[in-house]
Motif scaffolding. Structure first.
Motif, short mmCIF file in Angstrom:
data_model
loop_
_atom_site.label_atom_id
_atom_site.label_comp_id
_atom_site.label_asym_id
_atom_site.label_seq_id
_atom_site.Cartn_x
_atom_site.Cartn_y
_atom_site.Cartn_z
N ILE A 1 -86.77 -10.61 -98.63
CA ILE A 1 -87.02 -9.55 -99.52
C ILE A 1 -87.56 -8.49 -98.87
CG2 ILE A 1 -89.05 -9.21 -101.20
CD1 ILE A 1 -89.04 -12.12 -101.94
N VAL A 2 -88.51 -8.68 -97.62
CA VAL A 2 -88.86 -7.36 -96.78
C VAL A 2 -87.54 -6.69 -96.32
CG1 VAL A 2 -90.25 -6.60 -94.86
CG2 VAL A 2 -91.02 -8.11 -96.49
N ALA A 3 -86.62 -7.53 -95.89
CA ALA A 3 -85.52 -7.06 -95.31
C ALA A 3 -84.46 -6.21 -96.04
CB ALA A 3 -84.64 -7.88 -94.49
N ALA A 4 -84.60 -6.42 -97.32
CA ALA A 4 -83.63 -6.24 -98.18
C ALA A 4 -84.26 -4.55 -98.98
CB ALA A 4 -83.65 -7.02 -99.63
N ALA A 5 -85.55 -4.53 -98.81
CA ALA A 5 -86.13 -3.42 -99.22
C ALA A 5 -85.98 -2.18 -98.29
CB ALA A 5 -87.46 -3.54 -99.48
N PRO A 6 -85.69 -0.96 -98.62
CA PRO A 6 -85.29 0.07 -97.69
C PRO A 6 -86.55 0.84 -97.32
CG PRO A 6 -84.84 0.84 -100.28
CD PRO A 6 -85.21 -0.74 -100.20
N ALA A 7 -87.75 0.41 -97.93
CA ALA A 7 -88.98 1.05 -97.80
C ALA A 7 -90.08 0.14 -97.93
CB ALA A 7 -89.22 2.26 -98.83
N PRO A 8 -91.50 0.33 -97.71
CA PRO A 8 -92.38 -0.86 -98.14
C PRO A 8 -92.44 -0.89 -99.42
CG PRO A 8 -93.16 0.94 -96.33
CD PRO A 8 -91.74 1.54 -96.71
N ILE A 9 -92.67 -1.98 -99.92
CA ILE A 9 -92.58 -2.37 -101.02
C ILE A 9 -93.98 -2.09 -101.66
CG2 ILE A 9 -92.77 -4.56 -102.77
CD1 ILE A 9 -90.89 -5.84 -100.64
N ASP A 10 -94.04 -1.29 -102.76
CA ASP A 10 -95.11 -0.83 -103.50
C ASP A 10 -95.77 -1.57 -104.77
OD1 ASP A 10 -95.12 1.91 -102.31
OD2 ASP A 10 -93.13 2.04 -103.41
N VAL A 11 -94.70 -2.18 -105.33
CA VAL A 11 -95.19 -3.11 -106.28
C VAL A 11 -94.49 -4.46 -106.43
CG1 VAL A 11 -95.65 -3.25 -109.03
CG2 VAL A 11 -95.81 -0.90 -107.47
N VAL A 12 -94.88 -5.49 -106.92
CA VAL A 12 -94.38 -6.85 -107.03
C VAL A 12 -94.79 -7.23 -108.47
CG1 VAL A 12 -94.25 -9.33 -106.63
CG2 VAL A 12 -94.17 -7.60 -104.78
N LEU A 13 -93.89 -7.49 -109.40
CA LEU A 13 -93.99 -7.99 -110.83
C LEU A 13 -93.24 -9.36 -110.70
CD1 LEU A 13 -94.49 -7.80 -113.70
CD2 LEU A 13 -92.18 -6.75 -113.88
N ASP A 14 -94.29 -10.40 -110.89
CA ASP A 14 -93.75 -11.76 -110.95
C ASP A 14 -93.74 -12.04 -112.20
OD1 ASP A 14 -93.79 -14.54 -109.22
OD2 ASP A 14 -94.84 -14.79 -110.93
N ILE A 15 -92.49 -12.56 -112.54
CA ILE A 15 -92.26 -13.12 -114.04
C ILE A 15 -91.44 -14.52 -114.10
CG2 ILE A 15 -90.28 -12.01 -114.44
CD1 ILE A 15 -91.28 -10.71 -117.02
N LEU A 16 -91.79 -15.19 -112.93
CA LEU A 16 -91.31 -16.42 -112.93
C LEU A 16 -91.63 -17.47 -114.25
CD1 LEU A 16 -91.84 -17.05 -109.14
CD2 LEU A 16 -89.64 -16.98 -110.49
#
Length: 359
Positions: free
Chosen positions: A235-250
C-alpha cells in the motif's frame, strides 16, 4: 396499494394489498419509482444478519420517487417533485445525539425501535411515508433514469466517510475494501471530491482491475494477499505521496488484520475513518498500537452513514458532472418479482452494479 411484505425471517416476501400511507405533520407520502435491492438483503430477510425489524414489515431502504402528499407544515416541497428517499431517519428530540433508524432495514437501538414503530415500513411498495426532511429534492430527472439515480444510496455511505475525514483536494487516500459496492463507490466519490490519488485495496483481482481501469492513473490498485505487514508495504509503495486518509469499508467477513494493514499505513498526523462491518459477525476486536497512535497524532474515527445535508450535496456533485452515474449497470425487476430481485442482487453484486426494484 401493493407492497412486498416480510412476515417471518426465512420466508419469501409476499405481495399484498396494504393500506395507503397518510401524511401527517412533518411527513410526506411519496410514489416510489425505484428502490435498490442491497446485495445482502437476502441475509437480512433470512435472519443471517441480525438486523432489528419488527415483523410483519414492508422492507426497503430509500429510493427515488415523486411527492404524492404533504403534511400541513411543508413549506417548500411540492406535489409531483422528484425526491431521493433518505432512509436515515433521525429522532428530532436530540440534536446532539439522535437515535437513528434505517427505515425499512434496521432499528439498532431502543430509541430507533421507537422510530420504527411509527415509520415502520420501507420502500418496497407503491407508496411510502417518510419524515419531511428525508425527502431530498432532486430537480428534474428523466423517468428512464430513476433506477440509476438509486446509486445515491450507495454513494452516500462513503461520501459520509470522506466528509468525516475532511478530505481535501489533492490528498492521497486509501479505500480499504474497494472491490465491493460501497468501496468502489468510495473510489468514485473521492475522485469527484478532488483526491489526487486513490489507493484501492481488495482481494478480488478481477474486481480491482475493473476499478483501476475505470478511473485511470489517479487510482492505484493493490491486491491484499493476507500477510498484514507485506500488504501494508505494498500500500505504501503504491502511494505517490504520504497517505493522508484511510477509509476502511471492509465487510463483516474481513478480519481485523485486513483493517490494520491499511490503517497503519497512514502518515503522521493522518486520519482514519472506520465504516465497515469488521467484528459484526463476532471474532476478535481491532487491536491498535497505543504508542503509535499517540506519537504520530493519528485521528481514528468511526462513522455510521452521513450527515443530514449530505444527500443534497452529493446530488449537486452528480448534477455538476463530477460524479457521473453512467458507470452504474442496473438490472430492474417489477414489484411482483421481488424475490427474484433478492436472489439476483446476491449473485450479481460488485463494483457499479445495482439490482433495482420498480414498484
Amino acid at each position: 396499494m401493493k407492497a412486498a411484505v416480510l412476515k417471518a425471517f426465512g420466508q419469501p416476501l409476499s405481495i399484498e394489498t396494504v393500506p395507503d400511507p397518510v401524511a401527517g405533520p412533518g411527513e410526506v407520502v411519496v410514489d416510489v419509482a425505484a428502490t435498490r435491492m442491497l446485495a445482502y438483503a437476502g441475509e437480512v430477510f433470512d435472519g443471517t444478519r441480525d438486523y432489528a425489524l419488527v415483523l410483519p414489515v414492508v422492507p426497503g431502504p430509500g429510493g427515488i420517487g415523486r411527492v404524492r402528499a404533504l403534511g400541513p407544515d411543508a413549506t417548500q416541497l411540492k406535489v409531483g417533485e422528484w425526491v431521493y428517499l433518505d432512509p436515515t431517519v433521525r429522532a428530532r428530540d436530540s440534536a446532539q445525539a439522535p437515535d437513528i433508524l434505517l427505515q425499512g432495514l434496521t432499528a439498532p437501538s431502543e430509541g430507533a425501535r421507537r422510530l420504527h414503530a411509527h415509520f415502520h415500513d420501507g420502500s418496497f411498495a407503491e407508496r411510502t411515508r417518510v419524515p419531511l426532511e428525508n425527502a431530498k429534492p432532486l430537480g428534474d430527472i428523466a423517468a428512464a433514469d430513476v433506477g440509476r439515480w438509486c446509486a445515491l444510496g450507495t454513494l452516500l455511505v462513503p461520501y459520509g466517510g470522506w466528509l468525516a475525514a475532511g478530505l481535501q483536494a489533492g490528498e492521497t487516500v486509501v479505500v480499504n475494501g474497494a472491490t465491493g459496492a460501497f468501496g468502489s463507490a468510495g473510489v468514485a466519490v473521492a475522485l469527484a471530491m478532488g483526491a489526487g490519488c486513490v489507493v484501492a485495496t481488495g482481494r478480488n483481482e478481477a474486481a480491482l482491475r475493473d476499478v483501476g481501469t475505470r478511473f485511470g492513473p489517479r487510482v492505484r490498485a493493490v491486491r491484499m494477499r493476507g500477510d498484514e505487514a507485506a500488504d501494508r508495504d505494498r500500500i505504501v509503495a503504491a502511494a505517490p505521496a504520504p497517505i493522508d486518509v484511510v477509509l476502511d469499508i471492509l465487510p463483516p467477513a474481513a478480519t481485523p488484520a485486513q483493517v490494520r494493514a491499511a490503517l497503519l499505513a497512514v502518515r503522521p498526523n493522518g486520519r482514519v475513518v472506520l465504516m465497515g462491518g469488521v467484528g459484526m459477525a463476532g471474532g476478535p476486536g481491532l487491536e491498535l498500537p497505543y504508542p503509535w497512535i499517540m506519537r504520530n497524532n493519528i485521528t481514528v474515527r468511526g462513522q455510521w452513514m452521513y450527515p443530514p445535508d449530505a444527500a443534497g450535496r452529493l446530488a449537486a456533485l452528480v448534477r455538476s458532472g463530477l460524479l457521473p452515474l453512467d458507470p452504474f449497470e442496473i438490472s430492474e425487476f417489477p414489484l411482483d418479482r421481488v424475490n427474484e430481485a433478492v436472489a439476483h442482487a446476491a449473485t450479481n453484486a460488485g463494483p457499479f452494479r445495482m439490482t433495482i426494484l420498480r414498484p
